[in-house]
Design an enzyme around this catalytic site. Structure first.
Site, PDB file in Angstrom:
ATOM      1  CE  LYS A 199    -108.197   9.525 -58.029  1.00 49.17           C
ATOM      2  NZ  LYS A 199    -107.003   9.761 -57.333  1.00 49.17           N
TER       3      LYS A 199
HETATM    4  N1  GLU Z   1    -105.243  11.200 -54.614  1.00 53.78           N
HETATM    5  C1  GLU Z   1    -104.117  10.428 -54.245  1.00 53.78           C
HETATM    6  C2  GLU Z   1    -103.817   9.390 -55.320  1.00 53.78           C
HETATM    7  O1  GLU Z   1    -104.190   9.549 -56.457  1.00 53.78           O
HETATM    8  C3  GLU Z   1    -104.202   9.860 -52.832  1.00 53.78           C
HETATM    9  C4  GLU Z   1    -105.366   8.946 -52.568  1.00 53.78           C
HETATM   10  C5  GLU Z   1    -105.531   8.550 -51.108  1.00 53.78           C
HETATM   11  O2  GLU Z   1    -104.770   9.001 -50.268  1.00 53.78           O
HETATM   12  O3  GLU Z   1    -106.472   7.799 -50.864  1.00 53.78           O
HETATM   13  O4  GLU Z   1    -103.132   8.441 -55.094  1.00 53.78           O
END
Ligand code: GLU
Length: 418
Positions: free
Chosen positions: A106
């Site tokens: 992230k």
């Molecule tokens: N931000 C989204 C989550 O927290 C999607 C992450 C992604 O598609 O890699 O799951």
């Protein structure tokens, strides 16, 4: 909402809670509780008026035992090192919970995007992409949208990466616009898995979704789509909120009209199709059948959890309940269906996008939605069987038991590099 609870400590507590139902040595578990690496960078950006501003950005790569690191990039003033560490860990367990072949990562940039022009946002995003370039790639780490980012930012990251690498590699990032290699159904995917989890949960609990009353906290991409799709199941969405406050109507809101109002005016405040405006706290403690927290982490702390009147909570946000709130909910027998299942639709359709990018063969929307439904309902069935076959106290702990088992097995099989 609690600012004092550190989300990284919450993640570690959730892992410990589930570990009690698994037989792994503390050293294996220790590896599952810490990120492998965290990039912290200070980006120097030229503003439109010629001044220079320094903005702080992070990318945490938590665990890569099951596949490339995967997870979004958020733009928010609250972004911190521990927040991205927690969010990257939640991605690891989310991908494992639904059985897609990724680890977790992230990123985030600490800023309020509302304070910058589109040109400034482009320079900020491209500068971050330049810093990320050595770390990312379709087999290394694959960013995606998160809070306050979407197709526009993903297209910039892709273009920066491809230009610097002198290649075409659309699978380096997911959540792109369709003509840049995006998948049909990706924008709706998080809300869709919230709806699917809700449908399965109500069925499992023997409750009727038809006519059930619903409150949704947070009306961004996840919350607004979830609201519309549960409304399509026959539920009655009586209250929705954003950072400006909540709107309520006992007869049910028109979720699409509320969304149009938010797009036009920038907030839900002043939406005329509602009979009352409420505070966010009033929304969270309303007497409804289903509460969907769809904003940020720590929205419900232990004290607020005592006041929650909903029977079922389905988490669209990542980490909306503090561990203390979770304990209170368990004690009060509120059924909480965890983020790592309920909002996993986003990363699952990111996975489909990546598969399509690598094959250079694109699916129609029906195929995307059908495959997503299969993955979420299979994961729901695994959750329920683990919940019933262990004495795990909550659906969250049971889901972590499933996920940790998968990550720990892969970690053991990988072994330790000397
Ligand atoms: N931000 C989204 C989550 O927290 C999607 C992450 C992604 O598609 O890699 O799951």
């Amino acid at each position: 909402m609690s600012d004092e609870v550190n989300p990284f400590e919450s993640l570690q507590e959730q892992i410990d809670d589930a570990a009690a139902y698994l037989e792994y040595s503390p050293d294996v578990l220790d590896r599952l509780k810490h990120p492998e690496r965290v990039l912290e960078t200070n980006l120097s950006i030229e503003m439109d008026d010629g001044s220079i501003e320094v903005v702080k950005a992070f990318r945490s790569q938590f665990n890569g035992d099951r596949g490339p690191y995967k997870g979004g990039v958020r733009y928010h003033p609250q972004v911190s090192r521990d927040e991205v560490k927690a969010l990257s860990g939640w991605m690891v367990y989310k991908c494992a919970a639904v059985g897609i072949p990724y680890g977790g990562g992230k990123g985030g940039i600490r800023l309020d995007p509302g304070e910058y022009s589109a040109d400034e946002m482009e320079r900020i995003t491209r500068s971050f992409a330049k810093e990320l370039r050595p770390l990312i790639g379709e087999d290394r780490d694959i960013p995606a949208p998160d809070v306050n980012t979407g197709q526009r930012e993903m297209n910039w990251i892709k273009d920066t990466y491809e230009t610097l690498e002198n290649t075409t590699e659309p699978g380096v990032v997911t959540g792109k616009a369709k003509d840049s290699g995006g998948s049909l159904g990706r924008v709706e995917a998080t809300g869709r898995s919230v709806m699917l989890t809700t449908r399965e949960a109500f069925d499992y609990l023997g409750k009727d979704i038809e006519g059930a009353t619903v409150a949704v906290q947070g009306y961004g991409n996840a919350g607004s789509v979830a609201a519309k799709l549960v409304e399509d199941l026959g539920a009655n969405v009586v209250a929705v909120s954003d950072s400006s406050g909540a709107v309520y109507d006992a007869d049910g809101l028109d979720t699409s009209a509320a969304k149009d109002h938010k797009i036009e005016t920038g907030s839900l405040s002043g939406y005329e199709g509602a009979s009352e405006e409420l505070s966010n706290e009033e929304l969270l403690t309303m007497d409804v059948d289903l509460l969907i927290p769809a904003a940020l982490e720590n929205a419900i702390d232990g004290d607020l959890a005592e006041e929650v009147q909903a029977d079922v909570v389905v988490e669209a946000a990542n980490g909306p309940l503090t561990p203390e709130a979770d304990d209170v909910m368990t004690e009060r027998e509120v059924s909480v269906f965890p983020d790592i299942l309920a909002n996993a639709g986003g990363v699952t359709v990111s996975y489909f996008e990546w598969v399509q990018n690598r094959q250079r063969f694109y699916w129609n929307e029906q195929r995307v939605n059908d495959e997503l439904e299969r993955i979420i309902t299979d994961a729901f069935d695994e959750l329920v069987s683990t919940y019933e076959n262990t004495d795990a106290p909550s659906f969250r702990t049971a889901m972590y038991v499933v996920a940790i088992e998968r990550v720990a097995t892969a970690a053991e099989q990988s072994g330790i590099w000397p």
